[in-house]
Write a protein that holds these residues in place. Sequence first.
Motif, mmCIF file in Angstrom:
data_model
loop_
_atom_site.group_PDB
_atom_site.id
_atom_site.type_symbol
_atom_site.label_atom_id
_atom_site.label_comp_id
_atom_site.label_asym_id
_atom_site.label_seq_id
_atom_site.Cartn_x
_atom_site.Cartn_y
_atom_site.Cartn_z
ATOM 1 N N LEU A 122 -13.337 -39.667 -7.154
ATOM 2 C CA LEU A 122 -14.349 -38.940 -7.908
ATOM 3 C C LEU A 122 -14.437 -37.526 -7.346
ATOM 4 C CD1 LEU A 122 -16.519 -39.391 -10.131
ATOM 5 C CD2 LEU A 122 -18.120 -39.855 -8.274
ATOM 6 N N THR A 123 -14.223 -36.519 -8.183
ATOM 7 C CA THR A 123 -14.257 -35.130 -7.719
ATOM 8 C C THR A 123 -15.478 -34.376 -8.232
ATOM 9 O OG1 THR A 123 -12.865 -34.409 -9.563
ATOM 10 C CG2 THR A 123 -11.752 -34.975 -7.487
ATOM 11 N N GLU A 124 -16.092 -34.888 -9.299
ATOM 12 C CA GLU A 124 -17.292 -34.268 -9.854
ATOM 13 C C GLU A 124 -18.216 -35.370 -10.352
ATOM 14 O OE1 GLU A 124 -18.132 -31.546 -13.695
ATOM 15 O OE2 GLU A 124 -16.527 -30.838 -12.387
ATOM 16 N N ARG A 125 -19.434 -35.382 -9.856
ATOM 17 C CA ARG A 125 -20.395 -36.427 -10.217
ATOM 18 C C ARG A 125 -21.150 -36.064 -11.499
ATOM 19 N NH1 ARG A 125 -20.873 -39.976 -6.142
ATOM 20 N NH2 ARG A 125 -20.122 -39.331 -4.112
ATOM 21 N N SER A 126 -21.527 -37.111 -12.231
ATOM 22 C CA SER A 126 -22.241 -36.943 -13.494
ATOM 23 C C SER A 126 -23.749 -36.910 -13.315
ATOM 24 C CB SER A 126 -21.898 -38.095 -14.436
ATOM 25 O OG SER A 126 -22.416 -39.304 -13.910
ATOM 26 N N GLY A 127 -24.234 -37.400 -12.182
ATOM 27 C CA GLY A 127 -25.668 -37.574 -11.989
ATOM 28 C C GLY A 127 -26.096 -39.010 -12.240
ATOM 29 N N SER A 128 -25.183 -39.849 -12.662
ATOM 30 C CA SER A 128 -25.453 -41.267 -12.901
ATOM 31 C C SER A 128 -24.427 -42.087 -12.126
ATOM 32 C CB SER A 128 -25.338 -41.598 -14.387
ATOM 33 O OG SER A 128 -25.248 -43.003 -14.586
ATOM 34 N N VAL A 129 -24.896 -42.967 -11.262
ATOM 35 C CA VAL A 129 -23.956 -43.810 -10.520
ATOM 36 C C VAL A 129 -23.174 -44.717 -11.463
ATOM 37 C CG1 VAL A 129 -25.264 -43.754 -8.370
ATOM 38 C CG2 VAL A 129 -25.705 -45.564 -10.007
ATOM 39 N N PHE A 130 -23.792 -45.100 -12.577
ATOM 40 C CA PHE A 130 -23.122 -45.985 -13.522
ATOM 41 C C PHE A 130 -21.983 -45.268 -14.246
ATOM 42 C CE2 PHE A 130 -27.587 -47.504 -13.353
ATOM 43 C CZ PHE A 130 -27.344 -48.664 -12.649
ATOM 44 N N LEU A 131 -22.205 -44.027 -14.657
ATOM 45 C CA LEU A 131 -21.151 -43.269 -15.327
ATOM 46 C C LEU A 131 -20.023 -42.949 -14.351
ATOM 47 C CD1 LEU A 131 -23.315 -40.838 -17.487
ATOM 48 C CD2 LEU A 131 -22.240 -42.983 -18.183
ATOM 49 N N ASP A 132 -20.380 -42.561 -13.125
ATOM 50 C CA ASP A 132 -19.362 -42.262 -12.117
ATOM 51 C C ASP A 132 -18.493 -43.487 -11.846
ATOM 52 O OD1 ASP A 132 -20.519 -39.756 -11.979
ATOM 53 O OD2 ASP A 132 -21.508 -40.116 -10.056
ATOM 54 N N ALA A 133 -19.130 -44.634 -11.679
ATOM 55 C CA ALA A 133 -18.395 -45.869 -11.404
ATOM 56 C C ALA A 133 -17.538 -46.275 -12.602
ATOM 57 C CB ALA A 133 -19.365 -46.993 -11.048
ATOM 58 N N ALA A 134 -18.031 -46.066 -13.810
ATOM 59 C CA ALA A 134 -17.267 -46.426 -15.010
ATOM 60 C C ALA A 134 -16.001 -45.600 -15.123
ATOM 61 C CB ALA A 134 -18.131 -46.245 -16.258
ATOM 62 N N LEU A 135 -16.096 -44.300 -14.818
ATOM 63 C CA LEU A 135 -14.903 -43.454 -14.919
ATOM 64 C C LEU A 135 -13.877 -43.852 -13.870
ATOM 65 C CD1 LEU A 135 -13.354 -41.216 -16.249
ATOM 66 C CD2 LEU A 135 -14.576 -39.572 -14.802
ATOM 67 N N GLN A 136 -14.325 -44.161 -12.670
ATOM 68 C CA GLN A 136 -13.386 -44.609 -11.641
ATOM 69 C C GLN A 136 -12.760 -45.948 -12.035
ATOM 70 O OE1 GLN A 136 -14.799 -43.809 -7.420
ATOM 71 N NE2 GLN A 136 -16.669 -43.449 -8.623
ATOM 72 N N ALA A 137 -13.571 -46.854 -12.561
ATOM 73 C CA ALA A 137 -13.080 -48.173 -12.963
ATOM 74 C C ALA A 137 -12.088 -48.079 -14.121
ATOM 75 C CB ALA A 137 -14.250 -49.075 -13.351
ATOM 76 N N LEU A 138 -12.266 -47.080 -14.966
ATOM 77 C CA LEU A 138 -11.355 -46.898 -16.102
ATOM 78 C C LEU A 138 -9.909 -46.769 -15.632
ATOM 79 C CD1 LEU A 138 -10.932 -46.331 -19.168
ATOM 80 C CD2 LEU A 138 -11.316 -43.929 -18.629
#
Length: 168
Positions: A122-138
């Motif tokens: 993760l290089t840029e956070r969205s402000g939501s742990v759920f969105l950040d985790a979803a992008l990494q999981a993708l």
Amino acid sequence: AAPARPREFAAPGERVDPHSGFPLPMSLAFGNALSHLGSGIGHAPDRERAGPVDPGRRSYGGADTRGDLAGDDLGPEWASLLHAWVDAHKFYPEEAAMKGEDGTAQVRVVLRRSGAVQSVDLTERSGSVFLDAALQALFRAQHLPPFPPTDPDDSATIYFTMHYILVR
């Protein structure tokens, strides 16, 4: 015989398992409470159509995900294949949708020639742990389109930015 102290872990009004004395697991059945959001929750629809993104997954009718690509130039054909792959696998996390969270996150993905993902950061956070985790999981432990045969590299690094947009 009932256990000596576990009931203290239960919140006031919380249901307790009579056999163990511990609180019962939280029910995540929402029934019709979120029916105004679309055909279900969890996964975002493609931009052109609403509906399941993947067999067995439900779409979230009020959300959109759009991604931007930067990094090693593997060519426009490969970039098109990657975007098609993302469109087929992307999802809007149920937890973020329920909390009304949206935002933009970015990951750095290191790929092998075969398309196997070597690492996701993760290089840029969205402000939501759920969105950040979803992008990494993708991308984590996935196989993306392989490199074009004309590309001489054994690995490549791409930066993928996902714009999670919750339609209100």
